[in-house]
Design an enzyme around this catalytic site. Structure first.
Site, short mmCIF file in Angstrom:
data_model
loop_
_atom_site.label_atom_id
_atom_site.label_comp_id
_atom_site.label_asym_id
_atom_site.label_seq_id
_atom_site.Cartn_x
_atom_site.Cartn_y
_atom_site.Cartn_z
N ARG A 46 15.49 2.30 39.25
CA ARG A 46 15.29 3.59 39.96
C ARG A 46 15.03 3.33 41.43
NH1 ARG A 46 13.68 7.53 35.84
NH2 ARG A 46 14.96 6.86 34.08
N GLU A 74 13.78 4.81 44.01
CA GLU A 74 12.98 5.95 44.44
C GLU A 74 11.94 5.45 45.43
OE1 GLU A 74 11.44 9.14 41.29
OE2 GLU A 74 11.72 7.14 40.45
N ARG A 82 2.09 4.62 39.46
CA ARG A 82 2.83 4.57 38.19
C ARG A 82 4.35 4.51 38.33
NH1 ARG A 82 2.28 10.43 35.30
NH2 ARG A 82 2.86 11.74 37.04
N HIS A 83 4.85 4.26 39.54
CA HIS A 83 6.30 4.15 39.72
C HIS A 83 6.71 2.74 40.13
CE1 HIS A 83 6.06 8.58 39.97
NE2 HIS A 83 7.27 8.51 39.45
N GLU A 122 2.24 10.78 31.67
CA GLU A 122 3.50 10.75 30.93
C GLU A 122 3.93 9.31 30.62
OE1 GLU A 122 6.90 12.34 33.13
OE2 GLU A 122 8.10 10.88 32.03
N SER A 169 9.82 10.67 28.12
CA SER A 169 10.45 11.98 28.08
C SER A 169 11.68 11.87 27.19
CB SER A 169 10.74 12.50 29.48
OG SER A 169 11.88 11.90 29.98
N ARG A 211 4.11 1.60 31.52
CA ARG A 211 3.15 2.71 31.47
C ARG A 211 2.35 2.69 30.17
NH1 ARG A 211 5.65 8.14 34.19
NH2 ARG A 211 6.30 7.16 36.14
#
Ligand code: 4AD
Length: 476
Positions: free
Chosen positions: A244, A246, A252-253, A396, A399, A450
Site C-alpha cells: 500500500r 499510502e 497502525r499503517h 480494525e 475487513s 495488527r
C-alpha cells in the site's frame, strides 16, 4: 556425557546434569577468581558462574571469559545447579550453569549502537526510576529499527515474532481443518486490485524497452482469490505480502504488511463467512494463550498488557446498532451512512466492552458507499451492504464482505465508483471470472501485524513488523 540443550529448556529437571548450550553473552562480570555471565538465547536468559578450582577451571579461563565482548556467541559446558536466590524475571531461568568450559563461536567486532538492556527496559522499570528521580537510558524507536538485527534480540522482540509465527500456524491449522486450501497468488499485476490511490506503480520488464509496460504491486489478493472461487476451489486462504503506497504515518499503517486472506463460496448467507472468522479467532486466541504462554510473558514483562476478553461465540453487531450506541453515548455527529474513524472506532470498542465484556467483535451491514466496488449491496436496503469489519480492542483488524457475482451489477458498480476498466474487466470483461457462472461467495482480509499488535495491546505496528516499511523507511 554432555548433551546439547537450549537456554529455553534449562530447568530443575536437569539438575546436576552436565549440558552444552550455545548462547549470547548478554553481560559478563569478572571478579578475581570468579566470573558471572548472563547467557541469552531467543527470549530466555540464564546465569552462568565460573570459579577457579584448579581442576577444570583455570585462572586463564576466567580471565578469557571476563573479556568476551557483549553479544558475542559462545558455547558453554557446565553443570545445571539450583541457585541460592529466587529468580525475579520471567525470562530468566531458575537454574544456574556452573561452567566447566567456554569457547567463542563468533565475536562481536564493533561497538554496540546501544545497550541491549536499555532497549529491553520495561515501562514499569523506567517509571519507577523516574519516581525516584533517576533517568534510565532508553533507546528511540528509530535508532532501534536502524539497528534491527540487534534490536530483535531483546527477549520481548524475539517473543513477538515467535507469536507472529504462532498466529500464522494457528490460522493455517484451523482453516485446513475446515477444508480450505492454501493458495499463492501473484504480487506483480497489471491493474490495481483495490482501486486507484494507494498503488505502487512500476514498469514490468522495464529493463527491456520492447517489453516494458506499466504494472503494479498487489494491494491485496482480492481479484485472484475470487478467481480461485470461480474456478471451483470452494474455500481458499493465503498468507502473503500486501503493498500500500499510502502516505500514512500512523501507529497502525505500513506500506507493506502481511495479509491473511480468506475467500469461500456462500450457500445461503454471508453469516457463513462470519462464523468461520469467529471460530478462527477463538482458535487463534486460545492457541496463543495455551501454546505461547512463555512468549506472552516475555512480551508482558517489557510491555505490560491485559489479556483480551472474548466470548465463546463471537459477538455480531450491525453497523446501525454500533451507530446507535455511539449516538446514545453523546457522539451524535456520527453519520449512519458514513464510515467510522480511528477515534469513533476506539470509543465504540470501549462501549462494546462495557456492555458485552468482549474485546473482539464483528460489525456488519456497513453503508454501501464506504465499501469497495466489488461489495454486495444488501438485498433489503440498497444503501447498505453485506460487508463487515472486525475489531480487537476497538481497532480494525479485518475487513470483508460478500462479493458481487453478477457481472452486470459489477460493471454498474465499477462505473459508479469510477474503477479502472482493466480491473473491472478481470471480473466482467470478455473472459472475466464472472462470465462463466460464478457461485455466491465472500471473504476477508486480516492484517497479521495488527492482530499481533492488538492481541498484546502494543502501541505501534512497527513493533510487530520484522523489517517495517513505512513512508519514511525502506531499510534495513
Ligand atoms: O481493509 P483492507 O484494505 O481490505 C482489503 O484488502 C480487502 N481486499 C479485504 C477483503 O477481503 N475484502 O485490508 C484488510 C486488512 C485491514 O483490516 C487491516 O487489518 C489490514 O488489512 N491493513 C493494514 N495493515 C497495515 N498497514 C496498512 N496500511 C493496512 N491496510 C490494511
Amino acid at each position: 556425557g554432555k548433551t546439547w540443550t537450549t537456554v529455553r529448556d534449562l530447568d530443575l529437571t536437569k539438575k546436576d546434569q552436565e549440558v552444552l548450550v550455545r548462547a549470547r553473552v548478554q553481560t559478563v562480570r569478572g571478579k578475581g577468581k570468579s566470573a558471572f555471565l548472563v547467557l541469552r538465547s531467543e527470549s530466555f536468559t540464564v546465569q552462568a558462574i565460573m570459579f577457579v578450582d584448579d581442576v577444570t577451571v583455570s585462572k586463564g579461563m576466567v580471565k578469557y571469559a571476563s573479556n568476551i565482548p557483549k553479544e558475542s556467541m559462545v558455547d558453554v559446558a557446565g553443570f545445571v545447579r539450583q541457585p541460592g536466590e529466587k529468580v525475579k524475571s520471567c525470562t530468566q531461568q531458575d537454574v544456574e550453569i556452573q561452567v566447566t568450559g567456554i569457547s567463542t563461536v563468533s565475536k562481536t567486532s564493533t561497538a554496540l549502537p546501544f545497550e541491549l538492556a536499555d532497549a529491553a527496559r520495561s515501562t514499569k522499570e523506567v517509571e519507577e526510576a523516574k519516581a525516584r528521580g533517576e533517568n534510565l537510558p532508553t533507546v528511540l524507536q528509530d535508532h532501534r529499527l536502524n539497528n534491527r538485527v540487534l534490536d530483535l534480540r531483546t527477549p520481548a522482540n524475539n517473543a513477538i515474532f515467535q507469536i507472529q509465527s504462532g498466529v500464522c500456524m494457528l490460522f493455517r491449522e484451523i482453516l485446513l481443518s475446515k477444508g480450505f486450501r492454501e493458495i499463492h497468488t501473484p504480487k506483480l499485476i497489471a491493474g490495481a486490485s483495490e482501486g486507484g490511490s494507494s498503488v505502487f506503480k512500476l514498469q514490468y520488464m522495464g529493463n527491456y524497452p520492447s517489453l516494458a509496460r506499466p504494472a503494479c504491486l498487489a494491494q491485496s489478493p482480492q481479484v485472484y482469490k475470487q478467481m480461485c472461487i470461480c474456478s471451483d476451489f470452494d474455500k481458499v486462504f493465503e498468507i502473503g505480502p500486501v503493498f500500500r503506497a499510502e502516505d500514512s504515518n500512523t501507529h497502525r499503517h505500513l506500506c507493506e504488511f502481511t495479509g491473511l486472506d480468506i475467500e469461500m463460496s456462500i450457500k445461503e448467507h454471508y453469516f457463513e463467512v462470519l462464523d468461520v472468522i469467529g471460530d478462527m479467532f477463538n482458535y487463534i486466541f486460545e492457541g496463543l494463550n495455551k501454546r505461547f504462554k512463555k512468549e506472552l510473558d516475555a512480551v508482558r514483562e517489557q510491555y505490560p498488557f491485559e489479556d483480551i476478553e472474548f466470548l465463546p461465540k463471537a459477538l455480531k453487531l450491525t453497523f446501525a446498532e454500533g451507530i446507535k450506541m455511539l449516538h446514545e453515548a453523546g457522539y451524535t455527529h456520527v453519520d449512519p451512512y458514513g464510515d467510522l474513524n480511528t477515534e469513533t472506532e476506539r470509543v465504540l470498542g470501549k462501549l462494546v466492552k462495557q456492555k458485552y465484556k468482549t474485546d473482539f467483535f464483528i460489525l456488519h451491514k456497513y453503508p454501501l458507499s464506504v465499501r469497495p466496488f466489488y461489495t454486495m449491496p444488501c438485498p433489503e436496503d440498497d444503501k447498505l451492504s453485506n460487508s463487515f469489519d472486525v475489531f480487537i480492542r476497538g481497532e480494525e483488524i479485518i475487513s470483508g464482505a460478500q462479493r458481487i457475482h453478477d457481472p452486470e451489477l459489477l460493471i454498474q458498480r465499477g462505473k459508479e465508483l469510477d474503477v479502472d476498466p482493466e480491473t473491472v474487466n478481470l471480473y466482467a470483461g470478455e473472459g472475466g471470472m464472472l462470465r462463466f457462472g460464478a457461485p455466491p461467495h465472500g471473504g476477508c482480509g486480516v492484517g497479521l501485524e495488527r492482530v499481533v499488535m492488538l492481541f498484546m495491546g502494543l502501541n505501534n505496528i512497527r513493533k510487530t513488523s520484522l523489517f517495517p516499511r513505512d513512508p519514511n523507511r525502506l531499510t534495513p
